[in-house]
Design a protein around this motif. Structure first.
Motif, PDB file in Angstrom:
ATOM      1  N   ALA A   5       0.843  -1.203   0.000  1.00 51.51           N
ATOM      2  CA  ALA A   5       0.000   0.000   0.000  1.00 51.51           C
ATOM      3  C   ALA A   5       0.879   1.254   0.000  1.00 51.51           C
ATOM      4  O   ALA A   5       0.563   2.244  -0.672  1.00 51.51           O
ATOM      5  CB  ALA A   5      -0.933  -0.013   1.206  1.00 51.51           C
ATOM      6  N   ASP A   6       1.983   1.199   0.720  1.00 47.82           N
ATOM      7  CA  ASP A   6       2.903   2.340   0.752  1.00 47.82           C
ATOM      8  C   ASP A   6       3.551   2.558  -0.616  1.00 47.82           C
ATOM      9  O   ASP A   6       3.683   3.699  -1.073  1.00 47.82           O
ATOM     10  CB  ASP A   6       3.972   2.111   1.830  1.00 47.82           C
ATOM     11  CG  ASP A   6       4.751   3.372   2.145  1.00 47.82           C
ATOM     12  OD1 ASP A   6       4.111   4.418   2.407  1.00 47.82           O
ATOM     13  OD2 ASP A   6       5.994   3.319   2.110  1.00 47.82           O
ATOM     14  N   ASP A   7       3.939   1.472  -1.274  1.00 43.90           N
ATOM     15  CA  ASP A   7       4.497   1.585  -2.628  1.00 43.90           C
ATOM     16  C   ASP A   7       3.488   2.254  -3.557  1.00 43.90           C
ATOM     17  O   ASP A   7       3.829   3.181  -4.299  1.00 43.90           O
ATOM     18  CB  ASP A   7       4.837   0.206  -3.206  1.00 43.90           C
ATOM     19  CG  ASP A   7       5.966  -0.503  -2.499  1.00 43.90           C
ATOM     20  OD1 ASP A   7       6.849   0.167  -1.927  1.00 43.90           O
ATOM     21  OD2 ASP A   7       5.957  -1.761  -2.527  1.00 43.90           O
ATOM     22  N   LYS A   8       2.269   1.782  -3.510  1.00 43.47           N
ATOM     23  CA  LYS A   8       1.222   2.321  -4.385  1.00 43.47           C
ATOM     24  C   LYS A   8       0.999   3.804  -4.121  1.00 43.47           C
ATOM     25  O   LYS A   8       0.803   4.588  -5.056  1.00 43.47           O
ATOM     26  CB  LYS A   8      -0.079   1.540  -4.201  1.00 43.47           C
ATOM     27  CG  LYS A   8       0.017   0.109  -4.699  1.00 43.47           C
ATOM     28  CD  LYS A   8      -1.239  -0.663  -4.361  1.00 43.47           C
ATOM     29  CE  LYS A   8      -1.064  -2.135  -4.686  1.00 43.47           C
ATOM     30  NZ  LYS A   8      -2.240  -2.929  -4.316  1.00 43.47           N
ATOM     31  N   LYS A   9       1.053   4.184  -2.870  1.00 44.70           N
ATOM     32  CA  LYS A   9       0.881   5.593  -2.499  1.00 44.70           C
ATOM     33  C   LYS A   9       1.984   6.442  -3.136  1.00 44.70           C
ATOM     34  O   LYS A   9       1.715   7.496  -3.718  1.00 44.70           O
ATOM     35  CB  LYS A   9       0.905   5.743  -0.974  1.00 44.70           C
ATOM     36  CG  LYS A   9       0.782   7.178  -0.487  1.00 44.70           C
ATOM     37  CD  LYS A   9       0.954   7.269   1.011  1.00 44.70           C
ATOM     38  CE  LYS A   9       2.435   7.223   1.295  1.00 44.70           C
ATOM     39  NZ  LYS A   9       2.861   7.559   2.614  1.00 44.70           N
ATOM     40  N   HIS A  10       3.213   5.969  -3.063  1.00 44.99           N
ATOM     41  CA  HIS A  10       4.341   6.717  -3.633  1.00 44.99           C
ATOM     42  C   HIS A  10       4.273   6.767  -5.159  1.00 44.99           C
ATOM     43  O   HIS A  10       4.569   7.804  -5.765  1.00 44.99           O
ATOM     44  CB  HIS A  10       5.672   6.116  -3.177  1.00 44.99           C
ATOM     45  CG  HIS A  10       5.991   6.412  -1.754  1.00 44.99           C
ATOM     46  ND1 HIS A  10       6.400   7.645  -1.317  1.00 44.99           N
ATOM     47  CD2 HIS A  10       5.939   5.629  -0.653  1.00 44.99           C
ATOM     48  CE1 HIS A  10       6.592   7.621  -0.017  1.00 44.99           C
ATOM     49  NE2 HIS A  10       6.316   6.403   0.414  1.00 44.99           N
ATOM     50  N   ILE A  11       3.886   5.669  -5.764  1.00 42.66           N
ATOM     51  CA  ILE A  11       3.762   5.633  -7.227  1.00 42.66           C
ATOM     52  C   ILE A  11       2.687   6.615  -7.679  1.00 42.66           C
ATOM     53  O   ILE A  11       2.900   7.424  -8.586  1.00 42.66           O
ATOM     54  CB  ILE A  11       3.439   4.200  -7.713  1.00 42.66           C
ATOM     55  CG1 ILE A  11       4.613   3.268  -7.431  1.00 42.66           C
ATOM     56  CG2 ILE A  11       3.080   4.194  -9.196  1.00 42.66           C
ATOM     57  CD1 ILE A  11       4.259   1.789  -7.485  1.00 42.66           C
ATOM     58  N   LYS A  12       1.547   6.553  -7.036  1.00 42.54           N
ATOM     59  CA  LYS A  12       0.430   7.428  -7.424  1.00 42.54           C
ATOM     60  C   LYS A  12       0.715   8.899  -7.114  1.00 42.54           C
ATOM     61  O   LYS A  12       0.137   9.781  -7.748  1.00 42.54           O
ATOM     62  CB  LYS A  12      -0.851   6.966  -6.759  1.00 42.54           C
ATOM     63  CG  LYS A  12      -1.366   5.671  -7.375  1.00 42.54           C
ATOM     64  CD  LYS A  12      -2.778   5.382  -6.969  1.00 42.54           C
ATOM     65  CE  LYS A  12      -3.327   4.203  -7.700  1.00 42.54           C
ATOM     66  NZ  LYS A  12      -3.759   4.488  -9.054  1.00 42.54           N
ATOM     67  N   ALA A  13       1.608   9.156  -6.185  1.00 38.26           N
ATOM     68  CA  ALA A  13       1.957  10.544  -5.862  1.00 38.26           C
ATOM     69  C   ALA A  13       2.845  11.170  -6.936  1.00 38.26           C
ATOM     70  O   ALA A  13       2.704  12.349  -7.252  1.00 38.26           O
ATOM     71  CB  ALA A  13       2.650  10.609  -4.503  1.00 38.26           C
ATOM     72  N   ILE A  14       3.742  10.393  -7.507  1.00 35.46           N
ATOM     73  CA  ILE A  14       4.694  10.978  -8.464  1.00 35.46           C
ATOM     74  C   ILE A  14       4.299  10.751  -9.918  1.00 35.46           C
ATOM     75  O   ILE A  14       4.585  11.586 -10.777  1.00 35.46           O
ATOM     76  CB  ILE A  14       6.136  10.472  -8.205  1.00 35.46           C
ATOM     77  CG1 ILE A  14       7.138  11.398  -8.901  1.00 35.46           C
ATOM     78  CG2 ILE A  14       6.307   9.018  -8.603  1.00 35.46           C
ATOM     79  CD1 ILE A  14       8.572  11.196  -8.479  1.00 35.46           C
ATOM     80  N   TRP A  15       3.641   9.640 -10.209  1.00 37.83           N
ATOM     81  CA  TRP A  15       3.436   9.303 -11.619  1.00 37.83           C
ATOM     82  C   TRP A  15       2.609  10.314 -12.407  1.00 37.83           C
ATOM     83  O   TRP A  15       2.928  10.587 -13.570  1.00 37.83           O
ATOM     84  CB  TRP A  15       2.879   7.891 -11.802  1.00 37.83           C
ATOM     85  CG  TRP A  15       3.068   7.515 -13.231  1.00 37.83           C
ATOM     86  CD1 TRP A  15       2.126   7.499 -14.216  1.00 37.83           C
ATOM     87  CD2 TRP A  15       4.309   7.215 -13.866  1.00 37.83           C
ATOM     88  NE1 TRP A  15       2.704   7.191 -15.420  1.00 37.83           N
ATOM     89  CE2 TRP A  15       4.047   7.016 -15.227  1.00 37.83           C
ATOM     90  CE3 TRP A  15       5.621   7.099 -13.412  1.00 37.83           C
ATOM     91  CZ2 TRP A  15       5.043   6.694 -16.141  1.00 37.83           C
ATOM     92  CZ3 TRP A  15       6.607   6.773 -14.321  1.00 37.83           C
ATOM     93  CH2 TRP A  15       6.315   6.584 -15.663  1.00 37.83           C
ATOM     94  N   PRO A  16       1.573  10.917 -11.857  1.00 36.59           N
ATOM     95  CA  PRO A  16       0.834  11.912 -12.656  1.00 36.59           C
ATOM     96  C   PRO A  16       1.722  13.062 -13.147  1.00 36.59           C
ATOM     97  O   PRO A  16       1.536  13.552 -14.263  1.00 36.59           O
ATOM     98  CB  PRO A  16      -0.246  12.413 -11.696  1.00 36.59           C
ATOM     99  CG  PRO A  16      -0.472  11.260 -10.778  1.00 36.59           C
ATOM    100  CD  PRO A  16       0.896  10.653 -10.586  1.00 36.59           C
TER     101      PRO A  16
END
Length: 142
Positions: A5-16
């Motif tokens: 869940a933490d990985d997903k949070k970081h990915i979704k924070a930067i990828w846009p």
């Protein structure tokens, strides 16, 4: 590779932020890959390999769009990229070793353009994400 869940949070924070400049950043990653690993050029016989060529930018956008789609389906990357995996394995017959080369260059480009956001946790999350994407794209080779 399991994304927490933490990985997903970081990915979704930067990828846009990355996806908003998909052609530019995707193209930059491709250009870096072509320069660092010239053998990868063999799949693009008609390309202009100069840094900001229309070929590099157009394919960079395709790469970025595919990664954006995967980012939007973090719980089902395999299903999301299944057709792309088929294309690369069966039709294009891309060397599966090229995907990690491109993944590395994507990390470099993100680190260059987003140094404040690219902390160790984001680095780890994006690396795991790109490894997952690479694994999916090479899964049909087996």
């Amino acid at each position: 590779m399991h994304l927490t869940a933490d990985d997903k949070k970081h990915i979704k924070a930067i990828w846009p932020s990355v996806a908003a400049h998909g052609d530019k950043y995707g193209g930059e990653a491709l250009h870096r890959m072509f320069m660092c690993a010239p053998k990868t050029k063999t799949y693009f016989p008609d390309f202009d390999f100069s840094e900001h060529s229309k070929h590099i930018l157009a394919h960079g956008k395709k790469v970025s769009d595919a990664l954006n789609e995967a980012c939007n389906h973090l719980d089902n990357i395999a299903g999301c990229l299944s057709k792309l995996s088929d294309l690369h394995a069966y039709d294009l017959r891309v060397d599966p070793g090229n995907f990690p080369l491109l993944a590395h260059q994507i990390l470099v480009v993100v680190a260059i353009h987003f140094p404040k956001q690219f902390d160790p946790a984001t680095h780890k999350a994006l690396d795991k994400f790109l490894v997952s994407v690479s694994n999916v794209l090479t899964s049909k080779y087996r």
